[in-house]
Design a protein around this motif. Structure first.
Motif, PDB file in Angstrom:
ATOM      1  N   GLU A   1       0.875  -1.335   0.048  1.00  0.00           N
ATOM      2  CA  GLU A   1       0.048   0.081  -0.135  1.00  0.00           C
ATOM      3  C   GLU A   1       0.705   1.297  -0.076  1.00  0.00           C
ATOM      4  O   GLU A   1       0.542   2.315   0.370  1.00  0.00           O
ATOM      5  CB  GLU A   1      -0.909   0.072   1.395  1.00  0.00           C
ATOM      6  N   GLU A   2       1.988   1.120  -0.234  1.00  0.00           N
ATOM      7  CA  GLU A   2       3.011   2.413  -0.316  1.00  0.00           C
ATOM      8  C   GLU A   2       4.079   2.412  -1.395  1.00  0.00           C
ATOM      9  O   GLU A   2       4.996   1.978  -1.251  1.00  0.00           O
ATOM     10  CB  GLU A   2       3.726   2.674   1.241  1.00  0.00           C
ATOM     11  N   PRO A   3       3.595   2.133  -2.303  1.00  0.00           N
ATOM     12  CA  PRO A   3       4.473   2.112  -3.767  1.00  0.00           C
ATOM     13  C   PRO A   3       5.480   2.947  -3.681  1.00  0.00           C
ATOM     14  O   PRO A   3       6.751   2.471  -4.196  1.00  0.00           O
ATOM     15  CB  PRO A   3       3.396   2.270  -5.105  1.00  0.00           C
ATOM     16  N   GLY A   4       5.610   4.043  -3.134  1.00  0.00           N
ATOM     17  CA  GLY A   4       6.847   5.193  -3.385  1.00  0.00           C
ATOM     18  C   GLY A   4       7.772   4.550  -2.463  1.00  0.00           C
ATOM     19  O   GLY A   4       8.846   4.981  -2.698  1.00  0.00           O
ATOM     20  N   ARG A   5       7.554   3.727  -1.537  1.00  0.00           N
ATOM     21  CA  ARG A   5       8.641   3.076  -0.501  1.00  0.00           C
ATOM     22  C   ARG A   5       9.219   2.195  -0.974  1.00  0.00           C
ATOM     23  O   ARG A   5      10.432   1.715  -0.517  1.00  0.00           O
ATOM     24  CB  ARG A   5       7.883   2.834   0.815  1.00  0.00           C
ATOM     25  N   CYS A   6       8.751   1.472  -2.104  1.00  0.00           N
ATOM     26  CA  CYS A   6       9.045   0.066  -2.399  1.00  0.00           C
ATOM     27  C   CYS A   6      10.068   0.174  -3.562  1.00  0.00           C
ATOM     28  O   CYS A   6      10.055   0.967  -4.530  1.00  0.00           O
ATOM     29  CB  CYS A   6       8.075  -0.860  -2.888  1.00  0.00           C
ATOM     30  N   VAL A   7      11.199  -0.586  -3.629  1.00  0.00           N
ATOM     31  CA  VAL A   7      12.315  -0.711  -4.478  1.00  0.00           C
ATOM     32  C   VAL A   7      12.270  -2.237  -5.085  1.00  0.00           C
ATOM     33  O   VAL A   7      12.557  -3.147  -4.051  1.00  0.00           O
ATOM     34  CB  VAL A   7      13.598  -0.194  -4.070  1.00  0.00           C
ATOM     35  N   HIS A   8      11.707  -2.563  -6.212  1.00  0.00           N
ATOM     36  CA  HIS A   8      11.597  -3.915  -6.507  1.00  0.00           C
ATOM     37  C   HIS A   8      13.196  -4.320  -7.381  1.00  0.00           C
ATOM     38  O   HIS A   8      13.609  -3.607  -7.998  1.00  0.00           O
ATOM     39  CB  HIS A   8      10.529  -4.340  -7.598  1.00  0.00           C
ATOM     40  N   ILE A   9      13.827  -5.407  -6.771  1.00  0.00           N
ATOM     41  CA  ILE A   9      15.109  -5.764  -7.088  1.00  0.00           C
ATOM     42  C   ILE A   9      14.965  -7.213  -7.779  1.00  0.00           C
ATOM     43  O   ILE A   9      14.321  -8.064  -7.131  1.00  0.00           O
ATOM     44  CB  ILE A   9      16.044  -5.730  -6.003  1.00  0.00           C
ATOM     45  N   GLY A  10      15.526  -7.318  -8.984  1.00  0.00           N
ATOM     46  CA  GLY A  10      15.682  -8.507  -9.519  1.00  0.00           C
ATOM     47  C   GLY A  10      17.066  -8.798 -10.337  1.00  0.00           C
ATOM     48  O   GLY A  10      17.790  -8.045 -10.507  1.00  0.00           O
ATOM     49  N   ASP A  11      17.173 -10.010 -10.548  1.00  0.00           N
ATOM     50  CA  ASP A  11      18.402 -10.502 -11.571  1.00  0.00           C
ATOM     51  C   ASP A  11      18.445 -10.232 -13.043  1.00  0.00           C
ATOM     52  O   ASP A  11      17.162  -9.553 -13.529  1.00  0.00           O
ATOM     53  CB  ASP A  11      19.060 -11.667 -11.111  1.00  0.00           C
ATOM     54  N   ARG A  12      19.083 -10.843 -13.832  1.00  0.00           N
ATOM     55  CA  ARG A  12      19.093 -10.391 -15.321  1.00  0.00           C
ATOM     56  C   ARG A  12      17.827 -11.005 -15.769  1.00  0.00           C
ATOM     57  O   ARG A  12      17.521 -10.691 -17.065  1.00  0.00           O
ATOM     58  CB  ARG A  12      20.474 -10.886 -15.751  1.00  0.00           C
ATOM     59  N   GLU A  13      17.320 -12.151 -15.106  1.00  0.00           N
ATOM     60  CA  GLU A  13      16.065 -12.702 -15.673  1.00  0.00           C
ATOM     61  C   GLU A  13      14.983 -11.509 -15.822  1.00  0.00           C
ATOM     62  O   GLU A  13      13.795 -11.840 -16.624  1.00  0.00           O
ATOM     63  CB  GLU A  13      15.543 -13.832 -15.020  1.00  0.00           C
ATOM     64  N   SER A  14      15.119 -10.695 -14.720  1.00  0.00           N
ATOM     65  CA  SER A  14      13.923  -9.686 -14.862  1.00  0.00           C
ATOM     66  C   SER A  14      14.138  -8.309 -15.651  1.00  0.00           C
ATOM     67  O   SER A  14      13.443  -7.583 -15.475  1.00  0.00           O
ATOM     68  CB  SER A  14      13.618  -9.243 -13.404  1.00  0.00           C
ATOM     69  N   ASP A  15      15.100  -8.407 -16.526  1.00  0.00           N
ATOM     70  CA  ASP A  15      15.430  -7.394 -17.276  1.00  0.00           C
ATOM     71  C   ASP A  15      14.237  -7.467 -18.352  1.00  0.00           C
ATOM     72  O   ASP A  15      14.460  -7.888 -19.548  1.00  0.00           O
ATOM     73  CB  ASP A  15      16.797  -7.454 -17.896  1.00  0.00           C
ATOM     74  N   ILE A  16      12.979  -7.099 -18.080  1.00  0.00           N
ATOM     75  CA  ILE A  16      11.937  -7.042 -19.062  1.00  0.00           C
ATOM     76  C   ILE A  16      11.339  -5.669 -19.222  1.00  0.00           C
ATOM     77  O   ILE A  16      10.984  -4.856 -18.079  1.00  0.00           O
ATOM     78  CB  ILE A  16      10.784  -7.798 -18.542  1.00  0.00           C
ATOM     79  N   TYR A  17      11.140  -5.059 -20.473  1.00  0.00           N
ATOM     80  CA  TYR A  17      10.719  -3.914 -20.690  1.00  0.00           C
ATOM     81  C   TYR A  17       9.261  -3.662 -20.006  1.00  0.00           C
ATOM     82  O   TYR A  17       9.007  -2.589 -19.447  1.00  0.00           O
ATOM     83  CB  TYR A  17      10.771  -3.492 -21.960  1.00  0.00           C
ATOM     84  N   GLU A  18       8.567  -4.480 -20.116  1.00  0.00           N
ATOM     85  CA  GLU A  18       7.195  -4.355 -19.559  1.00  0.00           C
ATOM     86  C   GLU A  18       7.040  -4.224 -17.874  1.00  0.00           C
ATOM     87  O   GLU A  18       6.202  -3.672 -17.480  1.00  0.00           O
ATOM     88  CB  GLU A  18       6.377  -5.716 -20.001  1.00  0.00           C
ATOM     89  N   LEU A  19       8.276  -4.753 -17.364  1.00  0.00           N
ATOM     90  CA  LEU A  19       8.235  -4.640 -16.094  1.00  0.00           C
ATOM     91  C   LEU A  19       8.610  -3.225 -15.768  1.00  0.00           C
ATOM     92  O   LEU A  19       8.160  -2.540 -14.838  1.00  0.00           O
ATOM     93  CB  LEU A  19       9.542  -5.799 -15.300  1.00  0.00           C
ATOM     94  N   PHE A  20       9.245  -2.518 -16.512  1.00  0.00           N
ATOM     95  CA  PHE A  20       9.653  -1.280 -16.394  1.00  0.00           C
ATOM     96  C   PHE A  20       8.422  -0.176 -16.393  1.00  0.00           C
ATOM     97  O   PHE A  20       8.224   0.433 -15.656  1.00  0.00           O
ATOM     98  CB  PHE A  20      10.870  -0.783 -17.336  1.00  0.00           C
ATOM     99  N   CYS A  21       7.881  -0.716 -17.448  1.00  0.00           N
ATOM    100  CA  CYS A  21       6.400   0.175 -17.564  1.00  0.00           C
ATOM    101  C   CYS A  21       5.445  -0.136 -16.541  1.00  0.00           C
ATOM    102  O   CYS A  21       4.616   0.822 -16.147  1.00  0.00           O
ATOM    103  CB  CYS A  21       5.904  -0.348 -18.906  1.00  0.00           C
ATOM    104  N   ALA A  22       5.466  -1.377 -16.139  1.00  0.00           N
ATOM    105  CA  ALA A  22       4.332  -1.784 -14.948  1.00  0.00           C
ATOM    106  C   ALA A  22       4.823  -1.007 -13.708  1.00  0.00           C
ATOM    107  O   ALA A  22       3.722  -0.442 -13.151  1.00  0.00           O
ATOM    108  CB  ALA A  22       4.575  -3.241 -14.656  1.00  0.00           C
ATOM    109  N   ALA A  23       6.056  -1.019 -13.392  1.00  0.00           N
ATOM    110  CA  ALA A  23       6.339  -0.303 -12.189  1.00  0.00           C
ATOM    111  C   ALA A  23       6.229   1.279 -12.226  1.00  0.00           C
ATOM    112  O   ALA A  23       5.704   1.846 -11.369  1.00  0.00           O
ATOM    113  CB  ALA A  23       8.029  -0.357 -11.872  1.00  0.00           C
TER     114      ALA A  23
END
Length: 537
Positions: free
Chosen positions: A159-181
């Motif tokens: 419930e606090e998106p501004g406080r969250c930093v989502h961290i992933g390895d190279r498998e998460s290098d997905i452009y759609e994920l950047f846009c979703a965030a």
């Protein structure tokens, strides 16, 4: 911890109940973890600052004659046959994608999302990729959709998106994920492996970064392949770049302005791989200090790998004999909560050593640890770290002056032993009557145990038990004289006397040094009970 269901349940009725629970169609991993997710949200709300949400995928493999009921995770090469032809076989198992919330100090606050699946769900995706460019395959038809689903679910939960930093390895290098965030208003820090188009589309990110000069150095301590520590010097470069989506998706997704950070080790090490990290984030990076901060955050991604290790090595999730994917997913969901607790306690010992012990332990566990594990050295203030070190000592931790803080392995061993001993203490308190489980009045409890009804027919069992019980072996003649050759009459008495000896052996209950207030209890004891009293005084 890590034992089979029949061993834990102890009888067929409880074992069958567990089997029915895990196979119930109305029970899912979401139902099992719902309470844990809410507790994670509460713990996050109680903390200050940013929260790192660590994402990763792991697989659980099983040995089954027929893999249809569970599914497969991958095909692997089995070598060549006698004719020289390549052979391959499928690996039976399920995959799990988990998201773990943690503080910037590395304290795990709990899981925020978990997904289970097998490769049957995405059958045909590999063949589709052979016909067209993988970047043109819609994200909804790929397994990669799990990254977006977990990001959205975790952000919604906390419930606090501004406080969250989502961290992933190279498998998460997905452009759609950047846009979703960007769409949900949260942040990300990803290790990149794709050389994307940049600027106006006439250059790439790699070409942009080649023009950036080194903006600072960062020294880190690493270990080589032999486990020996050494220093590594990293050259840090960073730049804000306009990043474009894949060509086949430029009509669907916008360009994003992101910051790329490169950290490359100087020279070439001999006994390990060269450090070369390429990170991409939507967070601002305006100085060397900011860049180092992001590198340190990404280094904490390893915490979720440790969580998966506890699942497999501590809970032994891959040794289960359950026959279907649904049952295994439900069982692993239970293990997830247990594994997080082990991990949380281990890291709590490092991040908040001076906290009160009741933060992580019950009063029963604290009382048992006080009786069971001697203080070394004597301490005036018993903190959380003091008791967690005692748990680790139950698991084999030596607690020498120069030893590092206890790790997850000794903690899960110690917690397993503590759980059994605390359960025995609670059962003992119920058997001997109403008494405080903290054993504050141990003298009264000692007399109550004696007065419970040791009668002469218990003599045979007590004699044989004390002869095999080293410290009390010399008391066998006294018992012979007190009880004669009479034998034990009932299983209940065997259980009770065994419990008493277990309490003695664990140093939880100590007889002797009785004060004058207890004399009236002693006066009422018969001859065999007085013999036992003289034995243990």
């Amino acid at each position: 911890m890590g034992q089979s269901i029949p061993l834990v349940c102890q009888d067929w009725a409880n074992t069958k109940a567990a089997y029915r629970f895990f196979s119930n169609d109305r029970v899912s991993e979401a139902d099992i973890l719902a309470g844990h997710f809410q507790s994670t949200r509460d713990r996050v709300a109680a903390t200050d600052g940013l929260v790192l949400v660590l994402h990763d995928t792991t697989e659980f493999t099983y040995q089954r004659e027929k893999s249809e009921a569970i599914g497969i995770t991958k095909n692997i090469n089995s070598g060549r046959d006698k004719a020289g032809r390549l052979r391959s076989h499928t690996v039976c198992g399920i995959l799990m994608h988990s998201s773990l919330a943690a503080t910037t100090d590395g304290l795990p606050l709990g899981l925020t999302s978990v997904k289970f699946w097998t490769r049957k769900k995405f059958k045909g995706t590999a063949a589709l990729k052979k016909k067209i460019n993988p970047t043109r395959v819609p994200i909804e038809k790929k397994e990669s959709i799990r990254w977006l689903e977990n990001l959205k679910q975790s952000t919604e939960l906390l419930e606090e998106p501004g406080r969250c930093v989502h961290i992933g390895d190279r498998e998460s290098d997905i452009y759609e994920l950047f846009c979703a965030a960007q769409q949900v208003g949260t942040h990300f820090l990803i290790r990149t492996c794709v050389n994307r188009l940049a600027g106006d589309g006439d250059r790439t990110i790699a070409e942009e970064m080649d023009e950036v000069v080194v903006k600072g150095l960062h020294r880190v301590e690493v270990r080589d392949s032999s486990g020996d520590p050494e220093k590594a010097v990293l050259e840090i470069r960073y730049r804000k770049i306009r990043v474009l989506p894949p060509i086949g998706k430029q009509k669907r997704y916008p360009a994003l302005t992101l910051t790329v950070i490169h950290a490359e080790e100087r020279g070439t090490p001999k006994n390990r791989k060269k450090i070369e990290w390429k990170l991409i984030t939507d967070l601002p990076v305006q100085s060397r200090k900011d860049a180092i901060e992001k590198l340190e955050w990404y280094a904490l991604r390893w915490k979720i790998e440790v969580f998966h290790k506890i699942l497999k090595s501590g809970c032994k999730a891959e040794e289960s004999k359950l026959r279907t994917a649904q049952r295994l997913a439900n069982l692993i969901s239970v293990f997830c909560i247990l594994s997080w607790r082990v991990f949380w306690i281990t890291m709590l010992n490092r991040s908040a050593p001076g906290a009160l012990p009741t933060l992580a332990l019950t009063t029963t566990e604290i009382a048992v640890l006080d009786r069971l594990v001697n203080d070394k050295p004597r301490v005036r203030r018993k903190t959380l770290s003091h008791y967690l070190t005692k748990i680790a000592r139950l698991g084999g931790y030596l607690a020498r002056a120069n030893d590092p803080p206890p790790g997850n392995t000794v903690m899960w061993r110690g917690l397993s032993r503590l759980t059994d001993i605390a359960l025995g203490a609670m059962v003992g308190a119920e058997i001997v009557g109403t008494c405080h489980i903290g054993f504050a009045d141990e003298k009264a409890l000692s007399i109550r145990i004696l007065a419970i009804g040791f009668h002469e027919r218990a003599g045979g069992y007590l004699r044989s038990a004390t002869r095999s019980f080293g410290p009390f072996a010399s008391a066998a003649p006294a018992l012979d004289d007190a009880f004669g050759d009479q034998q034990l009459a009932s299983t209940q008495q065997v259980l009770f006397i065994g419990l008493v000896q277990g309490l003695l052996h664990a140093n939880i209950v100590r007889f002797g040094n009785l004060d004058r207030d207890a004399d009236r209890y002693v006066a009422g004891l018969d001859r065999p009970q007085k013999a036992l009293l003289s034995l243990v005084e």
